[in-house]
Design an enzyme around this catalytic site. Structure first.
Site, PDB file in Angstrom:
ATOM      1  N   LYS A  71      -6.987  -5.999  -3.366  1.00  0.00           N
ATOM      2  CA  LYS A  71      -7.835  -5.534  -2.258  1.00  0.00           C
ATOM      3  C   LYS A  71      -9.218  -5.057  -2.721  1.00  0.00           C
ATOM      4  CE  LYS A  71      -4.269  -4.367   1.065  1.00  0.00           C
ATOM      5  NZ  LYS A  71      -3.699  -3.367   1.967  1.00  0.00           N
ATOM      6  N   ALA A  88      -3.450   2.942   1.240  1.00  0.00           N
ATOM      7  CA  ALA A  88      -3.007   3.039   2.631  1.00  0.00           C
ATOM      8  C   ALA A  88      -3.434   4.388   3.228  1.00  0.00           C
ATOM      9  CB  ALA A  88      -1.496   2.889   2.712  1.00  0.00           C
ATOM     10  N   ASN A 142      -0.379  15.403  -1.727  1.00  0.00           N
ATOM     11  CA  ASN A 142      -0.019  14.367  -2.705  1.00  0.00           C
ATOM     12  C   ASN A 142       0.614  15.004  -3.925  1.00  0.00           C
ATOM     13  OD1 ASN A 142      -0.059  11.590  -3.413  1.00  0.00           O
ATOM     14  ND2 ASN A 142      -1.709  11.984  -4.873  1.00  0.00           N
TER      15      ASN A 142
HETATM   16  P1  ATR Z   1      -1.103   1.991  -1.915  1.00  0.00           P
HETATM   17  O1  ATR Z   1      -2.435   1.510  -2.366  1.00  0.00           O
HETATM   18  O2  ATR Z   1      -0.132   0.903  -1.576  1.00  0.00           O
HETATM   19  O3  ATR Z   1      -1.184   3.013  -0.817  1.00  0.00           O
HETATM   20  P2  ATR Z   1      -0.913   3.404  -4.468  1.00  0.00           P
HETATM   21  O4  ATR Z   1      -2.361   3.376  -4.644  1.00  0.00           O
HETATM   22  O5  ATR Z   1      -0.052   2.904  -5.564  1.00  0.00           O
HETATM   23  O6  ATR Z   1      -0.399   2.665  -3.166  1.00  0.00           O
HETATM   24  O7  ATR Z   1      -0.546   4.932  -4.112  1.00  0.00           O
HETATM   25  C1  ATR Z   1       0.699   5.361  -4.174  1.00  0.00           C
HETATM   26  C2  ATR Z   1       0.815   6.742  -3.531  1.00  0.00           C
HETATM   27  O8  ATR Z   1       2.203   7.044  -3.531  1.00  0.00           O
HETATM   28  C3  ATR Z   1       0.159   7.861  -4.313  1.00  0.00           C
HETATM   29  O9  ATR Z   1      -0.198   8.891  -3.421  1.00  0.00           O
HETATM   30  C4  ATR Z   1       1.284   8.312  -5.246  1.00  0.00           C
HETATM   31  O10 ATR Z   1       1.175   9.640  -5.716  1.00  0.00           O
HETATM   32  P3  ATR Z   1       0.305   9.962  -7.069  1.00  0.00           P
HETATM   33  O11 ATR Z   1      -1.120   9.865  -6.635  1.00  0.00           O
HETATM   34  O12 ATR Z   1       0.698  11.330  -7.461  1.00  0.00           O
HETATM   35  O13 ATR Z   1       0.693   8.913  -8.065  1.00  0.00           O
HETATM   36  C5  ATR Z   1       2.451   8.211  -4.284  1.00  0.00           C
HETATM   37  N1  ATR Z   1       3.746   8.067  -4.965  1.00  0.00           N
HETATM   38  C6  ATR Z   1       4.278   6.942  -5.463  1.00  0.00           C
HETATM   39  N2  ATR Z   1       5.502   7.190  -5.987  1.00  0.00           N
HETATM   40  C7  ATR Z   1       5.739   8.513  -5.794  1.00  0.00           C
HETATM   41  C8  ATR Z   1       6.843   9.377  -6.085  1.00  0.00           C
HETATM   42  N3  ATR Z   1       7.934   8.931  -6.695  1.00  0.00           N
HETATM   43  N4  ATR Z   1       6.755  10.671  -5.720  1.00  0.00           N
HETATM   44  C9  ATR Z   1       5.648  11.137  -5.101  1.00  0.00           C
HETATM   45  N5  ATR Z   1       4.587  10.370  -4.787  1.00  0.00           N
HETATM   46  C10 ATR Z   1       4.624   9.074  -5.129  1.00  0.00           C
END
Ligand code: ATR
Length: 277
Positions: free
Chosen positions: A64, A130, A150
Site C-alpha cells: 500500500k 487500518a 496500542n
Molecule cells: P495493518 O496495516 O494491517 O493495520 P500493522 O501495520 O501490521 O497492520 O499493525 C498492526 C497493529 O496490530 C499494531 O497496532 C500492532 O501493535 P504494535 O504497534 O504494538 O505492534 C497491533 N498488534 C498486532 N499483533 C498484536 C498483539 N499480539 N497484541 C497487541 N497488538 C497487536
C-alpha cells in the site's frame, strides 16, 4: 473492464468475488484478476500492469505504501495517509486513492444510522494502516475525540500527531484503555488479533463498557470474533468487519466505473458467501 488486485499473499482474497459480482450486477463485461507477487517481483509486476490494458486495480499488504512511487497522482486521503488501496488508470496515468476509512464509515452508517455524532467519544484499538485510515475518516466525519490505544503507545501517539491538526485525542496503553472503557460511545478494534486460526484471542476485555456502546471489529474471519462475542454478552451493539471490506470495494468500483451500488442489498449475499467458506 480489466480490474485486479496486487499484493501478497492474496490467494484467499474475497475481492474477486465482490468485484466480479459488481461487474455482473452493472452489466459490465470484464474480469477482476489476482496479481500475486513477492517483493522481488513487485517492480516488474507494476511495469507489466502499467503497460497492460488494465482500467484499475486494488493494492493490499504489503504494497500500500510501496506502490506510491509508481503513481502519477494521489487523492487527498491517499496523500494524507501515505497509503493507497485503489489505483485508477486514466489514459496511461495512474492515480492512487484510499477507500479504507471511508469504507469503514459507510459500513458503520449502513448498520447504525445514529452512529458518529460529532460529540461521540471514540476509541481506536491498534495503530497500523487500518487504524490510520479509520482515524482519518472519523476526523473527516467531524468527530472531535478519537483516542487511540496500542500495545506500543508511541505508535498511537504518532498516529494522532501525524493525522490530527488540532489534537483533542489521547494515546493510551491497552491497559489504560481497558480501565476507562465506560467513557466511550464507540470502540473500534483494528488489529489482526482474533483472526482465524487464533480465534480465541482478544486484544482487551470489555467488562467495563457502557450500555449502548457500539463495538466494531475489522476482523471478518471469523465474522463474530471473541471480542464481538463479549460485546454481545455485555449488551453492546455489534458492527462486523466484513461490512468495511464490502464498502471499500464498492467505493473502489465506483472510482473505476462511475457506478454506485446499494451496499445493503449486496451485504446479505456476502454474508452467505462468508458463512459458506
Ligand atoms: P495493518 O496495516 O494491517 O493495520 P500493522 O501495520 O501490521 O497492520 O499493525 C498492526 C497493529 O496490530 C499494531 O497496532 C500492532 O501493535 P504494535 O504497534 O504494538 O505492534 C497491533 N498488534 C498486532 N499483533 C498484536 C498483539 N499480539 N497484541 C497487541 N497488538 C497487536
Amino acid at each position: 473492464m480489466q480490474l485486479g488486485l496486487i499484493g501478497y499473499p492474496i490467494a484467499h482474497s474475497l475481492s474477486p468475488w465482490i468485484h466480479n459480482r459488481l461487474l455482473d450486477q452493472h452489466g459490465l463485461e470484464g474480469e477482476y484478476q489476482l496479481y500475486e507477487c513477492n517483493a522481488e517481483q513487485f517492480p516488474y509486476q507494476m511495469e507489466k500492469l502499467k503497460s497492460s490494458k488494465i482500467n484499475g486495480f486494488n493494492v493490499t499488504v504489503p504494497y500500500k505504501e510501496k506502490v506510491i512511487p509508481y503513481l502519477d497522482g494521489l487523492d487527498e486521503a491517499a496523500k494524507f495517509l501515505g497509503a493507497v488501496n485503489t489505483v485508477k488508470v486514466d489514459d496511461g496515468r495512474l492515480i492512487g486513492y484510499n477507500t479504507d476509512g471511508q469504507g469503514y464509515v459507510a459500513s458503520l452508517l449502513n448498520r447504525y444510522d445514529d452512529a458518529l455524532k460529532p460529540f461521540d467519544k471514540v476509541l481506536i484499538l491498534g495503530s497500523g494502516g487500518a487504524a490510520r485510515g479509520i482515524f482519518y475518516a472519523l476526523l473527516k466525519q467531524g468527530i472531535k475525540k478519537v483516542d487511540v490505544a496500542n500495545r506500543t503507545v508511541e505508535k498511537a501517539q504518532q498516529v494522532i500527531e501525524d493525522l490530527q491538526v488540532q489534537s483533542t485525542s489521547e494515546a493510551l496503553s491497552l491497559q489504560k484503555a481497558e480501565e476507562n472503557l465506560s467513557q466511550y460511545d464507540h470502540i473500534i478494534q483494528t488489529t489482526s488479533v482474533g483472526m482465524a486460526p487464533e480465534i480465541n484471542r482478544k486484544l482487551i476485555s470489555l467488562t467495563d463498557i457502557g450500555p449502548n456502546t457500539i463495538v466494531s471489529d475489522i476482523v471478518y474471519r471469523p465474522m463474530k470474533t471473541s471480542l464481538l462475542k463479549e460485546a454481545e454478552r455485555q449488551g453492546a451493539r455489534l458492527h462486523y468487519g466484513h461490512g468495511m471490506l464490502l464498502n471499500q470495494a464498492i467505493l473502489a468500483f465506483e472510482i473505476w466505473t462511475g457506478k454506485s451500488t446499494n451496499a445493503s442489498e449486496m451485504l446479505k449475499a456476502f454474508e452467505e458467501k462468508l458463512k459458506g467458506e
